[in-house]
Scaffold this active site. Structure first.
Site, mmCIF file in Angstrom:
data_model
loop_
_atom_site.group_PDB
_atom_site.id
_atom_site.type_symbol
_atom_site.label_atom_id
_atom_site.label_comp_id
_atom_site.label_asym_id
_atom_site.label_seq_id
_atom_site.Cartn_x
_atom_site.Cartn_y
_atom_site.Cartn_z
ATOM 1 N N PHE A 1 0.810 -1.227 0.000
ATOM 2 C CA PHE A 1 0.000 0.000 0.000
ATOM 3 C C PHE A 1 0.841 1.274 0.000
ATOM 4 O O PHE A 1 0.370 2.330 -0.403
ATOM 5 C CB PHE A 1 -0.946 0.013 1.219
ATOM 6 C CG PHE A 1 -0.273 0.392 2.520
ATOM 7 C CD1 PHE A 1 -0.039 1.726 2.846
ATOM 8 C CD2 PHE A 1 0.149 -0.580 3.423
ATOM 9 C CE1 PHE A 1 0.585 2.081 4.047
ATOM 10 C CE2 PHE A 1 0.775 -0.240 4.608
ATOM 11 C CZ PHE A 1 0.997 1.095 4.918
ATOM 12 N N LYS B 1 -1.223 -6.978 -9.216
ATOM 13 C CA LYS B 1 -2.192 -7.036 -8.105
ATOM 14 C C LYS B 1 -1.790 -5.945 -7.110
ATOM 15 O O LYS B 1 -0.905 -6.127 -6.300
ATOM 16 C CB LYS B 1 -2.107 -8.420 -7.442
ATOM 17 C CG LYS B 1 -3.384 -8.922 -6.785
ATOM 18 C CD LYS B 1 -3.874 -8.108 -5.630
ATOM 19 C CE LYS B 1 -3.062 -8.259 -4.367
ATOM 20 N NZ LYS B 1 -3.447 -7.245 -3.340
ATOM 21 N N GLU C 1 -5.066 -3.688 -1.833
ATOM 22 C CA GLU C 1 -6.513 -3.425 -1.779
ATOM 23 C C GLU C 1 -6.827 -2.195 -0.920
ATOM 24 O O GLU C 1 -7.956 -1.724 -0.896
ATOM 25 C CB GLU C 1 -7.263 -4.658 -1.252
ATOM 26 C CG GLU C 1 -6.953 -5.076 0.184
ATOM 27 C CD GLU C 1 -5.693 -5.934 0.336
ATOM 28 O OE1 GLU C 1 -4.728 -5.736 -0.428
ATOM 29 O OE2 GLU C 1 -5.676 -6.785 1.251
ATOM 30 N N SER D 1 5.365 -6.939 3.374
ATOM 31 C CA SER D 1 5.942 -7.222 4.685
ATOM 32 C C SER D 1 6.732 -8.532 4.650
ATOM 33 O O SER D 1 6.519 -9.381 3.777
ATOM 34 C CB SER D 1 4.814 -7.324 5.716
ATOM 35 O OG SER D 1 3.934 -8.360 5.329
ATOM 36 N N CYS E 1 9.559 1.977 3.373
ATOM 37 C CA CYS E 1 10.517 0.899 3.655
ATOM 38 C C CYS E 1 11.903 1.462 3.886
ATOM 39 O O CYS E 1 12.776 0.793 4.427
ATOM 40 C CB CYS E 1 10.549 -0.093 2.496
ATOM 41 S SG CYS E 1 11.011 0.691 0.957
ATOM 42 N N GLU F 1 8.711 -4.482 13.174
ATOM 43 C CA GLU F 1 8.579 -3.420 12.181
ATOM 44 C C GLU F 1 7.251 -2.714 12.460
ATOM 45 O O GLU F 1 6.184 -3.300 12.275
ATOM 46 C CB GLU F 1 8.582 -3.956 10.745
ATOM 47 C CG GLU F 1 8.550 -2.808 9.744
ATOM 48 C CD GLU F 1 8.324 -3.208 8.296
ATOM 49 O OE1 GLU F 1 7.730 -4.261 8.036
ATOM 50 O OE2 GLU F 1 8.736 -2.422 7.422
HETATM 51 N N1 NAD Z 1 11.675 -3.775 0.715
HETATM 52 C C1 NAD Z 1 11.075 -2.802 0.043
HETATM 53 O O1 NAD Z 1 11.624 -2.246 -0.882
HETATM 54 C C2 NAD Z 1 9.694 -2.371 0.450
HETATM 55 C C3 NAD Z 1 9.069 -1.325 -0.243
HETATM 56 C C4 NAD Z 1 7.799 -0.937 0.147
HETATM 57 C C5 NAD Z 1 7.157 -1.577 1.206
HETATM 58 N N2 NAD Z 1 7.792 -2.592 1.854
HETATM 59 C C6 NAD Z 1 7.158 -3.266 2.980
HETATM 60 O O2 NAD Z 1 5.757 -3.454 2.731
HETATM 61 C C7 NAD Z 1 5.053 -3.458 3.980
HETATM 62 C C8 NAD Z 1 3.875 -2.527 3.923
HETATM 63 O O3 NAD Z 1 2.978 -2.899 2.910
HETATM 64 P P1 NAD Z 1 1.684 -3.792 3.163
HETATM 65 O O4 NAD Z 1 1.156 -3.584 4.528
HETATM 66 O O5 NAD Z 1 0.777 -3.552 2.005
HETATM 67 O O6 NAD Z 1 2.317 -5.253 3.068
HETATM 68 P P2 NAD Z 1 1.552 -6.650 3.061
HETATM 69 O O7 NAD Z 1 2.594 -7.702 3.133
HETATM 70 O O8 NAD Z 1 0.453 -6.678 4.040
HETATM 71 O O9 NAD Z 1 0.836 -6.685 1.613
HETATM 72 C C9 NAD Z 1 1.589 -6.651 0.413
HETATM 73 C C10 NAD Z 1 0.769 -7.299 -0.702
HETATM 74 O O10 NAD Z 1 0.548 -8.666 -0.372
HETATM 75 C C11 NAD Z 1 -0.847 -8.963 -0.313
HETATM 76 N N3 NAD Z 1 -1.034 -9.851 0.833
HETATM 77 C C12 NAD Z 1 -1.246 -9.496 2.134
HETATM 78 N N4 NAD Z 1 -1.338 -10.584 2.912
HETATM 79 C C13 NAD Z 1 -1.176 -11.658 2.107
HETATM 80 C C14 NAD Z 1 -1.152 -13.071 2.326
HETATM 81 N N5 NAD Z 1 -1.328 -13.589 3.547
HETATM 82 N N6 NAD Z 1 -0.959 -13.891 1.282
HETATM 83 C C15 NAD Z 1 -0.778 -13.384 0.037
HETATM 84 N N7 NAD Z 1 -0.790 -12.050 -0.236
HETATM 85 C C16 NAD Z 1 -0.979 -11.193 0.777
HETATM 86 C C17 NAD Z 1 -1.543 -7.625 -0.163
HETATM 87 O O11 NAD Z 1 -2.829 -7.670 -0.734
HETATM 88 C C18 NAD Z 1 -0.600 -6.673 -0.897
HETATM 89 O O12 NAD Z 1 -0.880 -6.612 -2.269
HETATM 90 C C19 NAD Z 1 6.080 -3.051 5.033
HETATM 91 O O13 NAD Z 1 6.521 -4.204 5.700
HETATM 92 C C20 NAD Z 1 7.202 -2.421 4.213
HETATM 93 O O14 NAD Z 1 8.473 -2.463 4.820
HETATM 94 C C21 NAD Z 1 9.035 -3.003 1.493
#
Ligand code: NAD
Length: 499
Positions: free
Chosen positions: A152, A176, A179, A229, A284, A384
């Protein structure tokens, strides 16, 4: 109050017109208002999007490299022309202040610019051996359908790390988005059709775990680019590779900033506040741990606290420093760490839950929080948090600070502040992370270089974009040919000698 708008998938170049079995709410986090309802794709719909992308891919891979490049340039022009509109959508659904949203679109544009020339650079090698009439050449070919799953916090920039490059390399993409704030991603994706991309080469399916699982297990998905994450990144990597996919999965972060006693403390304090609380800490690359080498910790904490008290939260479309957090649930989770840190024995220096930081209205606001005397066993250190909470850990020496950073399971980025060039150089070589800043907080992504971390911040060993991205989205092939074909000389079962 206007009716919430329907946010749906982009399938074969058009908004999907079916009826969704499941939906999710999308709010304006600055007001709390329900502004949209997003369709969540079923596994069947996500699978159908892949099948259709596979068919469209056959057409896209046969398009000339010059045409591929023209489509990319046209997209870049369209995104540049619409950057204000797309940034406004980012602010309306994510909440970050408008200048941050514009910065995000600009970073996305830079990666698109890198991709524009890539079709012409997708070359292999050639060797000829005139005496044996054998020529050997290599080529790099597209993979097929690539799934991109994004988080997000950068609804434009993160998809842009992958989509233009994957297309430049001749692949089709099923994207994808998160959401929680899919609007800007969809608006950006719609520009590709206008740029001349054939329908179906880029599909956008909105959804949650059900859609992601369908992509991870579909036999026509060749590769997966994921950002999110750490627990989900690990899951995506393990599931995708088990199903034979090439997977790059960028995970979470706990970025430390080490401040040595000889550092310019005002510079370090400015950097800590910018990198800790920019985009409300939902980055991040955010700094969430400040490692202060004694004896300057008191002076540094005082400078940081003084700057933090001047920060103002508010609607990102207005003049303020920090917008809201993305959802009410996320705001409440981050706020719970203020309590958790205090209970664990950390010293609360600035309390972001205090009224002085609360913007008016029903938005998901949280002010900046500063904890001092944090130890590595406390949840504010181990977890985190992904919000505006900065923890200060005091250490006695450079070596103690380095050991702390290297013992942390995350390895996304880090920064050192010092006027000692030798210490800065040593740090660059010794620290176990993917991105290092010297007298700057963690640098912003530069499109030519790849972007990503180490340890629990990356699964699959391939960083995003840059030349590593080109490699990820293509695979090599070596062709050995002899012309004219040799006459039939009987069977020779030995290893060929003259090739
Ligand atoms: N390393 C990087 O470069 C970088 C860059 C941006 C964000 N991030 C990380 O992203 C996180 C924040 O974003 P978020 O809250 O949207 O992350 P998230 O892991 O909750 O979701 C990421 C994506 O995965 C999907 N998703 C969520 N749970 C899932 C599951 N159980 N199974 C399959 N798909 C699933 C979500 O719909 C979304 O599209 C933080 O941890 C941040 O550090 C990392």
């Amino acid at each position: 109050m206007s009716e919430p708008r329907r946010i749906t998938h982009l399938i074969d170049g058009r908004p999907w017109e079916g009826t969704a079995e499941r939906t999710a709410p999308v709010h304006n986090p600055a007001t709390g208002e329900l502004t949209g309802v997003v369709d969540l794709a079923s596994a069947a719909l996500a699978g159908a999007a892949v099948t259709s992308a596979k068919a469209a891919w056959q057409q896209w891979r046969e398009v000339s490299l010059a045409r591929r490049s023209q489509v990319l340039f046209a997209f870049r022009e369209l995104l540049h022309a619409r950057r204000a509109e797309i940034a406004a959508l980012v602010t309306a659904e994510h909440g970050k202040v408008l200048s941050d949203a514009l910065g995000e679109v600009t970073r996305g544009l830079e990666v698109a610019e890198f991709a524009c020339g890539i079709p012409h650079l997708l070359k292999g090698g050639f060797t000829e051996n005139a005496s044996t009439a054998v020529d050997v050449h290599s080529m790099r070919q597209p993979l097929g359908v690539v799934a991109v799953v994004s988080p997000f916090n950068f609804p434009v920039m993160v998809p842009m790390w992958f989509v233009p490059l994957a297309l430049a390399c001749g692949n089709a993409v099923v994207l994808k988005p998160s959401e929680k704030d899919p609007g800007a991603t969809l608006a950006m994706a719609a520009l590709w059709k206008e740029a001349g991309l054939p329908d179906g080469v880029l599909q956008v399916v909105n959804g949650d775990k059900e859609a992601v699982d369908a992509l991870l297990t579909h036999r026509d998905v060749a590769a997966v680019s994921f950002v999110g994450s750490t627990p989900v990144a690990r899951y995506v990597y393990e599931t995708g590779t088990r199903h034979g996919k090439r997977v790059q999965a960028l995970g979470g972060a706990k970025n430390h900033m080490l401040v040595l006693p000889d550092a310019d403390l005002d510079l370090a304090a400015d950097a800590a506040v910018n990198a800790g609380f920019g985009s409300a800490g939902e980055r991040c690359m955010a700094i969430s741990v400040l490692v202060a080498v004694e004896p300057v910790a008191d002076a540094l904490v005082a400078r940081i606290a003084e700057r933090m008290r001047r920060l103002r939260t508010g609607d990102g479309t207005r003049n303020c420093d920090m917008g809201p957090l993305v959802t009410r649930q996320h705001r409440d989770r981050v706020a719970s760490y203020v309590d958790a840190g205090t209970k664990a024995g950390a010293r609360l220096v600035v309390d972001g839950t205090k009224d002085e930081f609360d913007a008016d209205g029903d938005g998901f606001f949280l002010g900046p929080t500063l904890f001092d005397d944090v130890t590595p066993d406390m949840p504010v250190y181990t977890d985190e948090i992904f919000g505006p909470v900065l923890s200060v850990v005091r250490v006695a020496s450079y070596d103690e600070g380095l050991a702390l950073i290297n013992a942390n399971p995350y390895g996304n980025g880090t920064a050192i502040f010092t006027n000692d060039g030798g210490a800065a150089r040593r740090f660059q070589h010794e620290v176990e992370v993917g991105m290092v800043g010297v007298n700057v907080p963690i640098p912003v992504p530069v499109s030519y270089f790849s972007f990503g971390g180490w340890k629990n911040s990356l699964f699959g060993d391939t960083h995003a974009h840059g030349t590593e991205g080109v490699h990820f989205f293509t695979r090599g092939k070596v062709v050995t040919s002899r012309w004219p074909a040799p006459g039939h000389g009987g069977l020779n079962l030995g290893f060929p000698q003259n090739v």
